[in-house]
Design a protein around this motif. Structure first.
Motif, PDB file in Angstrom:
ATOM      1  N   GLY A  15      -7.119  -2.333 -13.048  1.00 45.91           N
ATOM      2  CA  GLY A  15      -6.332  -1.302 -12.365  1.00 45.91           C
ATOM      3  C   GLY A  15      -5.256  -0.812 -13.283  1.00 45.91           C
ATOM      4  O   GLY A  15      -4.704   0.196 -13.163  1.00 45.91           O
ATOM      5  N   ARG A  47     -10.926  -1.300  -5.181  1.00 45.27           N
ATOM      6  CA  ARG A  47     -10.371  -2.372  -5.996  1.00 45.27           C
ATOM      7  C   ARG A  47      -9.316  -3.146  -5.218  1.00 45.27           C
ATOM      8  O   ARG A  47      -9.245  -4.378  -5.285  1.00 45.27           O
ATOM      9  N   ARG A  83     -12.039   4.514  -5.841  1.00 41.90           N
ATOM     10  CA  ARG A  83     -12.219   3.292  -6.614  1.00 41.90           C
ATOM     11  C   ARG A  83     -10.982   2.399  -6.484  1.00 41.90           C
ATOM     12  O   ARG A  83     -11.081   1.193  -6.395  1.00 41.90           O
ATOM     13  N   LYS A  84      -9.828   3.060  -6.453  1.00 43.43           N
ATOM     14  CA  LYS A  84      -8.595   2.278  -6.331  1.00 43.43           C
ATOM     15  C   LYS A  84      -8.551   1.562  -4.996  1.00 43.43           C
ATOM     16  O   LYS A  84      -8.156   0.403  -4.924  1.00 43.43           O
ATOM     17  N   LYS A 105       1.444   6.922  -8.281  1.00 48.12           N
ATOM     18  CA  LYS A 105       1.035   8.210  -7.718  1.00 48.12           C
ATOM     19  C   LYS A 105       1.642   9.282  -8.614  1.00 48.12           C
ATOM     20  O   LYS A 105       2.876   9.407  -8.689  1.00 48.12           O
ATOM     21  N   PHE A 106       0.800   9.996  -9.295  1.00 55.45           N
ATOM     22  CA  PHE A 106       1.290  11.070 -10.163  1.00 55.45           C
ATOM     23  C   PHE A 106       1.546  12.317  -9.311  1.00 55.45           C
ATOM     24  O   PHE A 106       0.679  12.757  -8.550  1.00 55.45           O
ATOM     25  N   LYS A 107       2.736  12.871  -9.487  1.00 51.79           N
ATOM     26  CA  LYS A 107       3.121  14.038  -8.695  1.00 51.79           C
ATOM     27  C   LYS A 107       3.100  15.259  -9.600  1.00 51.79           C
ATOM     28  O   LYS A 107       3.757  15.291 -10.650  1.00 51.79           O
ATOM     29  N   ASP A 112       3.375   2.272  -3.962  1.00 50.36           N
ATOM     30  CA  ASP A 112       3.041   2.716  -5.309  1.00 50.36           C
ATOM     31  C   ASP A 112       4.113   3.708  -5.760  1.00 50.36           C
ATOM     32  O   ASP A 112       4.439   4.660  -5.037  1.00 50.36           O
ATOM     33  N   PRO A 113       4.673   3.512  -6.925  1.00 52.02           N
ATOM     34  CA  PRO A 113       5.736   4.429  -7.366  1.00 52.02           C
ATOM     35  C   PRO A 113       5.187   5.839  -7.594  1.00 52.02           C
ATOM     36  O   PRO A 113       4.054   6.015  -8.041  1.00 52.02           O
ATOM     37  N   VAL A 114       6.013   6.811  -7.243  1.00 50.50           N
ATOM     38  CA  VAL A 114       5.645   8.207  -7.472  1.00 50.50           C
ATOM     39  C   VAL A 114       6.214   8.626  -8.816  1.00 50.50           C
ATOM     40  O   VAL A 114       7.419   8.491  -9.060  1.00 50.50           O
ATOM     41  N   VAL A 115       5.363   9.086  -9.681  1.00 50.72           N
ATOM     42  CA  VAL A 115       5.773   9.472 -11.037  1.00 50.72           C
ATOM     43  C   VAL A 115       5.488  10.949 -11.225  1.00 50.72           C
ATOM     44  O   VAL A 115       4.314  11.357 -11.249  1.00 50.72           O
ATOM     45  N   GLN A 132     -11.478   8.329  -8.471  1.00 52.21           N
ATOM     46  CA  GLN A 132     -10.463   7.341  -8.841  1.00 52.21           C
ATOM     47  C   GLN A 132      -9.716   6.814  -7.620  1.00 52.21           C
ATOM     48  O   GLN A 132      -9.381   5.651  -7.543  1.00 52.21           O
ATOM     49  N   SER A 148      -5.273   4.747 -10.762  1.00 52.99           N
ATOM     50  CA  SER A 148      -5.223   3.512 -11.536  1.00 52.99           C
ATOM     51  C   SER A 148      -5.250   3.913 -12.992  1.00 52.99           C
ATOM     52  O   SER A 148      -6.313   4.261 -13.526  1.00 52.99           O
ATOM     53  N   ASN A 189      -5.293   2.533 -15.828  1.00 54.43           N
ATOM     54  CA  ASN A 189      -6.252   1.904 -16.747  1.00 54.43           C
ATOM     55  C   ASN A 189      -7.647   2.470 -16.560  1.00 54.43           C
ATOM     56  O   ASN A 189      -8.445   2.490 -17.494  1.00 54.43           O
ATOM     57  N   ALA A 233      -0.555   0.787 -11.102  1.00 57.05           N
ATOM     58  CA  ALA A 233      -0.976   1.878 -10.225  1.00 57.05           C
ATOM     59  C   ALA A 233       0.228   2.723  -9.843  1.00 57.05           C
ATOM     60  O   ALA A 233       1.294   2.230  -9.503  1.00 57.05           O
ATOM     61  N   ARG A 255       0.832  -1.212   0.000  1.00 62.10           N
ATOM     62  CA  ARG A 255       0.000   0.000   0.000  1.00 62.10           C
ATOM     63  C   ARG A 255       0.857   1.248   0.000  1.00 62.10           C
ATOM     64  O   ARG A 255       0.456   2.290  -0.463  1.00 62.10           O
TER      65      ARG A 255
END
Lengths: 623, 300
Positions: free
Chosen positions: A623, A56, A52-53, B233-235, A31-34, A49, B246, B248, B231, A28
């Motif tokens: 997902g 899911r 929903r995540k 996390k967009f920063k 999750d990678p930070v992009v 979202q 997510s 998708n 999945a 939990r």
């Protein structure tokens, strides 16, 4: 009702269900930070979202955990313990005697009362109800439903079978398995219920108690019915304590034939001979009135139809060859009499000419071959191929090499030689039908001495008896649909003194019966000995035997059941063998295995697991 | 029209990115582009222009063209900005969102390279190039000039750019519209990830003041295609906000939003008479340069 497991060790696999939970907790935060330039545009997408995540993720966690749980449970082979069986709890088996010795007025009512009381007073746990006579049937399987047992006990009625306590004990042991079991036997404790030769399985810790049904006041029965010199003979037996007047009625093919009034003393047996000549064929019924005793033994049946006798043909040498057949023929006739196997002879030089004699015979015995031509040999071989059996007895009148070359070509025979010193005979397998009359006394055959016998080699025959020298004495070789028996010495007092010993008669008779096979059908049987519902009651039934025309058979009750002899409850219990085998804790009973096999819940578990994995795959990809 | 493959490699962002010096990047891009143009059947661009006048006493000796003197033994000086054809204002968005890049170059690097290339090209054409950087306000200003050292100063400024903060292009555009006194060519290089109405309003203000406006909207390839699967996390590069998503589940809606934004700009800017070019930062820079030349050519 509860959930049980056939292989509970696999439940340890439930610990694996913690894996997805732990992974869920760790992942939990992982999750990678992009970094992304167009997050402003992402904000325009549906706001839920994140929710929903999370939903899911919870669904995926539940599916993965459930899959592992179902896998572990399936391997543990679950079953739902049915109401009809407490797999390891106490069991009370109430067995009710329904033989015809409980058919006197009032007896069965008393038996039902005792059965009901036994059910009500049974220890906590399951109750089973068994009805027994000459067989033991489970009326109500082990169950906590005592009402069902009471109801079934109230409906038990006496039949026409005899008593077999051995079969009851076997059934009880089967039901009890490893459980804490009490067997309550409701019976009249008839001594005839235990038979010599019964195989009674040992009981382990099963407790046996007896609820005794009082004996009938008395009984008048037809113990036997026979036809002697064309006239009916009825054997009456009374167990009353006073003399009785009885009227015995005869009927032929259900039409009144004759009746006689007799007086029979207390506890006496009397033979009633009827004067009128019986017809040559028909179904004879004898009946006596007895309202106070057992009903089933008041009638008896006899089939008067002539019996087609089974014929054995002895092939002798020409001229004086009849002596070679003499001993065997007389030995068989001594046992079979006029109604059983018929032994006839034919000279070897006439076999070819009298082909019908071969066709009519159920079996062939060859004691002489002089003059037996090729055509006769072929006819004999053809008869054996067609299903007949042949006994070849070596001897001075038998050309053994020629005969075996035609019938058993793989067997090599050497000329007969003297045995020095003389040898004796011993069976290899006393269970073979040709030694049926001997049983434990097979050693009697060793009293004869054999001075000369033929040597045989090869052919791989089944050896039924050997000489003390180790050489085969009696062998069996299959051929076509029939078989060939070869006795390597003679049956005519030439090379041995077998025919002079008492063992010869039963041996000759058993050989003859074995050769003739099951040609003779029974004319009279006891209730329950033949399959079919019509054989469960006394009367006349019809049966076919090997494609022949139907024959009538008399079905009669077991006369021993009329025997008033009783035993005590202690004696009854004492007869039952006990084994020092304790209950095996944790043993899985056959009943449990049967339940699990019937339910097969593990299949549903695996199917649900597969469905869950498919759903997990679908939800995960979304997902 | 596209340049030949041999020259295209000089315009490939992956190749350009490996060139350390921005000046060299710009030179490589432009020379490659121009040599490709020379070999192409396409004509119509004026790319070579030189204008001199004879040296008069009092002229700045730094403007002397010594090469001409060496060849001709005569003294000539070069003409300066008041004598050029065009004044070009390069407006480069340096907001935080421009720092995003999924490929060889971030949007800011790509934009810087494009601005440098355009400045270099302008210099070759004796046009004056100026640079203004902005995010929610104007950050740096280099007025257009054709002085010899001006290009280097502009390139150095570009080379040292750092991403700024939040985006609000509307205000700086209005400021610039008021500040530009002479009719110029305004080239806006930005991802335009902003309120389209405010941006278009600002651009219209520039257009209204008589300027030729050319807008290059730079978008990263990932911003256009949203290739994310698992999945994440967009920063937000401007606010630092993290949004667990997510991909998708949101891909369809996101792509729809991107196309909407692009179409909005394309439509509204066309109506306003403003040239618009969408640039994918994974693609070579030639398309952008051609667009510039096309607009430049209309001015003569």
């Amino acid at each position: 009702m509860g959930l049980g497991f056939l292989s509970p060790l696999f439940l340890a696999g439930l610990a694996a269900a913690a894996i997805p939970i732990l992974l869920h907790l760790f992942r939990r935060q992982a999750d990678p930070v992009v970094p992304f330039g167009a997050v402003r545009l992402l904000r325009r997408t549906p706001v839920e979202q994140a929710q929903r995540k999370r939903l899911r993720e919870w669904i995926l966690l539940a599916l993965r955990t459930a899959a592992l749980v179902l896998l572990a449970l399936s391997f543990a082979r679950p079953y739902v313990a049915a109401r009809t069986a407490a797999a390891t709890g106490p069991l009370t088996i109430v067995a009710v005697d329904a033989s015809y010795s409980l058919s006197a007025p009032g007896q069965m009512d008393r038996a039902r009362e005792l059965a009901r009381a036994a059910i009500d007073g049974a220890q906590p746990g399951a109750v089973a109800l068994v009805r027994f006579d000459n067989s033991a049937d489970v009326i109500v399987p082990p169950s906590a439903d005592r009402a069902a047992a009471r109801s079934a006990a109230a409906a038990i009625a006496p039949g026409e079978g005899g008593t077999s306590y051995a079969r009851l004990i076997a059934r009880a042991v089967e039901l009890a398995e490893h459980r804490n079991t009490e067997l309550v036997v409701v019976t009249d404790l008839q001594q005839a219920g235990w038979n010599i030769g019964d195989e009674v399985p040992p009981i382990a810790d099963m407790r046996v108690t007896v609820r005794e049904v009082p004996a009938a006041r008395g009984n008048l029965s037809i113990a036997d019915l026979d036809a002697a010199d064309g006239r009916a003979v009825v054997r009456l037996r009374s167990s009353y304590s006073d003399g009785r007047d009885a009227t015995v009625q005869l009927a032929v093919d259900e039409r009144p034939f004759e009746q006689r009034r007799v007086k029979i003393a207390a506890g006496a047996t009397a033979d009633v001979v009827f004067e009128r000549k019986l017809p040559p064929k028909g179904a004879l019924e004898a009946a006596v009135q007895d309202d106070e005793g057992f009903a089933a033994d008041n009638r008896r049946y006899l089939v008067l139809d002539p019996v087609a006798r089974t014929r054995i043909l002895i092939v002798t040498g020409p001229g004086g060859g009849s002596r070679d057949a003499l001993y065997f023929q007389r030995a068989v006739a001594a046992v079979e009499g006029d109604a059983g196997l018929e032994v006839t002879t034919v000279s070897s030089d006439r076999v070819a000419a009298d082909d019908a004699a071969l066709q009519d015979a159920a079996a062939i015995v060859v004691v002489g071959t002089t003059g037996l031509d090729r055509r006769a040999l072929d006819a004999i071989a053809s008869a054996v191929d067609g299903g007949r059996s042949i006994l070849i007895a070596a001897g001075p009148s038998v050309e053994l090499e020629r005969l075996t070359a035609a019938l058993t070509p793989d067997l090599r025979v050497r000329r007969a030689e003297d045995a020095d010193p003389s040898v004796t005979l011993a069976p290899v397998d006393v269970r073979h039908p040709v030694f049926a009359a001997f049983g434990v006394d097979a050693g009697l055959l060793g009293s004869a001495t054999f001075r000369r016998y033929a040597r045989i080699e090869g052919g791989n025959p089944r050896i039924l008896a050997k000489f003390s020298s180790g050489a085969p004495a009696l062998v069996e070789i299959p051929r076509g649909r029939g078989r060939v028996l070869l006795f390597t010495t003679d049956l005519s007092n030439h090379w041995n003194d077998l025919v002079l010993h008492p063992a010869f008669v039963p041996l000759a008779h058993d050989l003859a019966r074995y050769l003739a096979g099951a040609a003779a059908s029974p004319r009279s049987v006891r209730v329950g000995e033949l399959p079919g519902p019509d054989a469960t009651k006394a009367g006349i039934i019809s049966r076919t035997n090997g494609g022949k025309a139907p024959e009538r058979i008399a079905v009669n009750v077991d006369a021993r059941e009329s025997d008033p002899g009783r035993m005590t409850a202690d004696a009854f219990v004492a007869v039952i063998p006990r084994a020092r085998v304790g209950a095996q804790p944790g043993a899985v009973t056959a009943d449990v295995r049967r339940q699990e096999a019937e339910q097969s819940l593990w299949r549903y578990g695996l199917a649900l697991m597969l469905v869950g994995l498919v759903l997990e795959s679908v939800v995960g990809r979304r997902g | 029209m596209s340049v030949r493959p041999a020259e295209q490699r000089f315009l490939d962002p992956a190749v350009v990115a490996r060139i350390a010096s921005l000046e060299l990047k710009a030179r490589t891009v432009v020379e490659g582009f121009l040599s490709g143009l020379h070999r192409s059947p396409f004509q119509g661009f004026s790319v070579e222009f030189a204008e001199y006048r004879q040296y008069l006493p009092g002229d700045d000796l730094s403007t002397m063209d010594w090469k001409v003197y060496a060849r001709t033994d005569r003294h000539y000086v070069k003409k300066y900005e008041e004598e050029t054809n065009l004044r070009g204002h390069l407006l480069l968005d340096v907001s935080g969102s421009m720092a995003y890049g999924s490929g060889a170059m971030t949007k800011l690097e790509y934009g810087s390279c494009l601005a440098a290339s355009l400045a270099y090209l302008m210099q070759r054409q004796r046009d004056a190039a100026g640079l203004t950087t902005f995010d929610h306000e104007v950050r740096t200003v280099l007025p257009p000039s054709i002085r010899p050292g001006h290009l280097r100063a502009l390139l150095v400024t570009l080379d040292r750019l750092q991403p700024g903060s939040t985006t609000d292009a509307g205000r700086p555009l209005h400021q610039l519209a008021d500040a530009i006194s002479r009719r110029s060519m305004v080239i806006v290089i930005s991802d335009l990830l902003d309120d389209p109405a405010r941006v278009v309003d600002g651009l219209k203000h520039l257009r209204f003041r008589g300027n030729d406006v050319l807008v290059f909207q730079l978008l990263d390839h990932a911003e256009r295609t949203f290739p994310f699967e698992s999945a994440v996390k967009f920063k937000d590069l401007e606010t630092g906000e993290e949004i667990p998503t997510s991909p998708n589940a949101v891909r369809a809606d996101y792509l729809h939003a991107v196309e909407d934004l692009i179409e909005t700009y394309r439509r509204d800017l066309r109506v306003a008479g403003i040239d618009y070019q969408l640039v994918d930062t994974s693609e070579p820079l030639d398309a952008a340069l051609l667009s510039y030349l096309a607009v430049r050519g209309r001015r003569g």
